[in-house]
Design a protein around this motif. Structure first.
Motif, PDB file in Angstrom:
ATOM      1  N   ALA A 134       0.904  -0.970   0.036  1.00 34.41           N
ATOM      2  CA  ALA A 134      -0.036  -0.053  -0.049  1.00 34.41           C
ATOM      3  C   ALA A 134       0.687   1.293   0.100  1.00 34.41           C
ATOM      4  CB  ALA A 134      -1.012   0.067   1.202  1.00 34.41           C
ATOM      5  N   PRO A 135       1.777   1.230   0.851  1.00 36.83           N
ATOM      6  CA  PRO A 135       2.500   2.670   1.030  1.00 36.83           C
ATOM      7  C   PRO A 135       3.359   3.011  -0.754  1.00 36.83           C
ATOM      8  CG  PRO A 135       3.056   1.326   2.962  1.00 36.83           C
ATOM      9  CD  PRO A 135       2.401   0.559   2.076  1.00 36.83           C
ATOM     10  N   TYR A 136       3.815   1.775  -1.215  1.00 37.59           N
ATOM     11  CA  TYR A 136       4.407   1.985  -2.700  1.00 37.59           C
ATOM     12  C   TYR A 136       3.468   2.531  -3.329  1.00 37.59           C
ATOM     13  CZ  TYR A 136       7.282   1.176  -6.525  1.00 37.59           C
ATOM     14  OH  TYR A 136       7.920   1.590  -7.893  1.00 37.59           O
ATOM     15  N   GLN A 137       2.254   1.894  -3.700  1.00 35.09           N
ATOM     16  CA  GLN A 137       1.314   2.392  -4.439  1.00 35.09           C
ATOM     17  C   GLN A 137       0.851   3.980  -4.208  1.00 35.09           C
ATOM     18  OE1 GLN A 137       1.260   0.571  -7.009  1.00 35.09           O
ATOM     19  NE2 GLN A 137       2.025  -1.101  -5.748  1.00 35.09           N
ATOM     20  N   LEU A 138       0.777   4.281  -2.886  1.00 40.17           N
ATOM     21  CA  LEU A 138       0.539   5.791  -2.760  1.00 40.17           C
ATOM     22  C   LEU A 138       1.529   6.714  -3.205  1.00 40.17           C
ATOM     23  CD1 LEU A 138      -1.168   5.571   0.801  1.00 40.17           C
ATOM     24  CD2 LEU A 138      -2.562   6.376  -1.263  1.00 40.17           C
ATOM     25  N   ALA A 139       2.846   6.266  -3.103  1.00 43.16           N
ATOM     26  CA  ALA A 139       3.831   6.831  -3.382  1.00 43.16           C
ATOM     27  C   ALA A 139       3.938   7.225  -4.925  1.00 43.16           C
ATOM     28  CB  ALA A 139       5.236   6.166  -2.742  1.00 43.16           C
ATOM     29  N   GLU A 140       3.623   6.091  -5.500  1.00 43.89           N
ATOM     30  CA  GLU A 140       3.564   6.104  -6.981  1.00 43.89           C
ATOM     31  C   GLU A 140       2.508   7.287  -7.542  1.00 43.89           C
ATOM     32  OE1 GLU A 140       5.242   3.503  -9.720  1.00 43.89           O
ATOM     33  OE2 GLU A 140       6.096   4.849  -7.993  1.00 43.89           O
ATOM     34  N   LEU A 141       1.318   7.277  -6.809  1.00 41.22           N
ATOM     35  CA  LEU A 141       0.260   8.176  -7.294  1.00 41.22           C
ATOM     36  C   LEU A 141       0.736   9.510  -6.952  1.00 41.22           C
ATOM     37  CD1 LEU A 141      -2.772   6.246  -5.871  1.00 41.22           C
ATOM     38  CD2 LEU A 141      -2.381   6.831  -8.202  1.00 41.22           C
ATOM     39  N   ALA A 142       1.397   9.684  -5.703  1.00 42.88           N
ATOM     40  CA  ALA A 142       1.874  11.054  -5.478  1.00 42.88           C
ATOM     41  C   ALA A 142       2.969  11.613  -6.220  1.00 42.88           C
ATOM     42  CB  ALA A 142       2.396  10.979  -3.937  1.00 42.88           C
TER      43      ALA A 142
END
Length: 540
Positions: A281-289
């Motif tokens: 989850a944190p990696y996917q949020l980072a990608e979106l940001a």
């Protein structure tokens, strides 16, 4: 409720996959009279599904002792095999080896161990993968698979097929590895696999399908996982990882708002007890940001991903590149690619191409494209062909072969359109536009740029919009007023509207209006995007 009635109610709830009630009833029965070994195994599985892995391990240890106490050697060996697997899950390889040894010792003393003889060998095979010996892992998995097939143990076969598939992929036999996954998933969809291994198998194959740029399999298997989770509202473990995997697929498909929701749901499920959700989850949020220009948030999320044990590449290297830290990006992606296995390295190669080209290392980019093309021969999917064509087009336009770059870009555009990946399609249209501009077709180039711009605006992809504005010459000094430029510069320093108003003797409302005009003129949608644009265009 008596102990016996609690036990019967717990068994019934577990059979109907009502995990909360099953956990409560079985725990009551255990507290009153103590459960037998078989029911302790059941409670251990329920505890794991409710997000209590350590509690599950403790219960399985008791089940092991219980089986030995009544002379059930096969039951004890089975419990030892599960403990060996779950200690791998928890990252304790030493204790996994201990329990695997106990299980095999018991099996060797049995006249006819049946399929449990294969099950106790499963954890050592998985351990070979973790220790970097996929060839030995493959050999051991195939021996386990042979035992499973001899005894028609379809659940054991599915587990062995997962391990075999991952071994083959690491050995470079990607097509064959995914055929092994297909067989494992056939057992899952046929209902031949119990809940705990279902979750392990399905999450693992989706993750590898995403890394392999096989969006077709990833989508089909994500649908299986989604339906499975929806059928068990009280499921905790795997429920958050499901959303994290959905987020990754949605990002690839260009559905970023839905992806953000999925990633947040994954983190919520992590807080509710799904320890597995934190791995993605944190990696996917980072990608979106990163893709939307919120670089500070992206960096924090990549850091959190790394702390959870998830390798934050290639996203972190691409963030360095987007923020203008090209050398740092180059060092990071080279280091990551150099230490990766072949399968992971292929996943990193598109970023290697992009970063090396930005650093002016054309030959390094050319080698990466050639390696990517070669690896594509091991497995052919529409998405992977789009990835390869995109990388090739970028490299060709950088070396000045505009005609070949345009042809490669058109192949990429068609392939991305077929997969529904709108963002990557738009990026390939930008490359096509650059090639057309070099060929002197300004009208064609502008058409490609215009189509890309519309997609970037719809996605709020502010860094991509800023990059495109730089290519087309649509820079802020040509469209912003002097006051708007002042506001933009102050926004890029992180000041609030109130602080900007105080600095320029303006009301907050007037500052907000100027900011709205800036967004409209530059095709941006956020302060982060405006900040990125200001830095990339030398306005601060």
């Amino acid at each position: 409720m008596t102990s016996s009635s609690a036990l019967e109610a717990g068994r019934a709830a577990a059979a109907e996959r009502r995990w909360a009630e099953a956990y409560e009833r079985l725990s009551v029965a255990d507290a009153v009279d103590g459960l037998g070994a078989t029911d302790l195994e059941l409670l251990a599985n329920v505890a794991l599904l409710r997000g209590e892995p350590q509690g599950s391990v403790d219960l399985l240890s008791r089940a092991y002792d219980g089986h030995l106490g009544v002379g059930d050697t096969a039951g004890a060996a089975r419990a030892a095999g599960w403990l060996a697997l779950w200690f791998i899950e928890l990252g304790d390889f030493s204790r996994s080896v201990v329990w695997a040894s106990r299980g095999m010792h018991l099996v060797h003393a049995m006249a006819d161990p049946g399929s449990v003889a294969g099950f106790v060998r499963l954890a050592p095979a998985v351990g070979q993968l973790g220790s970097g010996d996929p060839a030995e892992a493959r050999r051991q998995c195939e021996e386990v698979l042979a035992i499973a097939e001899l005894h028609d143990d379809r659940e054991l076969a599915a587990n062995a097929l997962l391990c075999r598939g991952k071994s083959l992929i690491e050995l470079g036999e990607i097509d064959e590895g995914f055929r092994s996954f297909d067989r494992a998933m056939a057992a899952v969809t046929a209902g031949d696999v119990a809940p705990v291994p279902v979750g392990v198998i399905v999450c693992a194959v989706i993750s590898d399908a995403l890394m392999a740029s096989d969006l077709e399999r990833a989508a089909a298997w994500t649908a299986v996982l989604d339906e499975w989770c929806r059928g068990q509202p009280e499921l905790v473990t795997f429920s958050g990882q499901r959303h994290a995997l959905q987020a990754a697929l949605l990002i690839a498909r260009g559905a970023w708002d839905e992806a953000a929701t999925a990633a947040e749901l994954a983190l919520a499920r992590f807080r509710a007890g799904d320890y597995r959700a934190i791995y993605g989850a944190p990696y996917q949020l980072a990608e979106l940001a990163r893709l939307r220009g919120a670089f500070h948030s992206a960096e924090a999320s990549y850091r959190r991903a790394g702390e959870s044990g998830w390798e934050p590449q290639p996203g972190l290297a691409l963030l360095h590149l987007a923020a203008g830290r090209t050398r740092q990006a180059q060092d990071a992606i080279r280091r990551s690619a150099a230490g990766a296995d072949r399968f992971t390295r292929r996943y990193l190669l598109p970023a290697v191409v992009e970063i090396e080209l930005a650093a002016g290392e054309v030959e390094a980019a050319r080698r990466a494209v050639a390696e990517l093309r070669e690896s594509g021969e091991q497995m052919t999917t529409p998405t992977l062909q789009a990835v390869i064509a995109s990388a090739e087009a970028r490299m060709l336009v950088a070396v000045g072969d505009a005609a070949a770059a345009f042809e490669a870009a058109r192949v990429a555009v068609d392939a991305w359109r077929a997969t529904g990946a709108s963002y990557e399609l738009a990026r390939s249209r930008v490359v096509a536009g650059r090639a057309l501009a070099e060929l002197g077709d300004r009208a064609g180039a502008e058409a490609e740029f215009r189509g890309a711009r519309e997609v970037f605006r719809a996605l709020d992809a502010d860094p991509a919009l800023a990059e495109l504005a730089g290519l087309t010459g649509d820079r802020p000094t040509g469209g912003l007023t002097a006051r708007e430029l002042e506001v933009l510069r102050l926004v890029s320093t992180g000041l609030t509207n109130r602080a900007i108003g105080e600095r320029l003797s303006l009301s907050e409302k007037t500052v907000a209006r100027h900011l709205s005009n800036i967004f409209g003129k530059l095709g941006l949608s956020s302060r982060a995007g405006a900040t990125a644009y200001a830095y990339e265009n030398g306005l601060v």
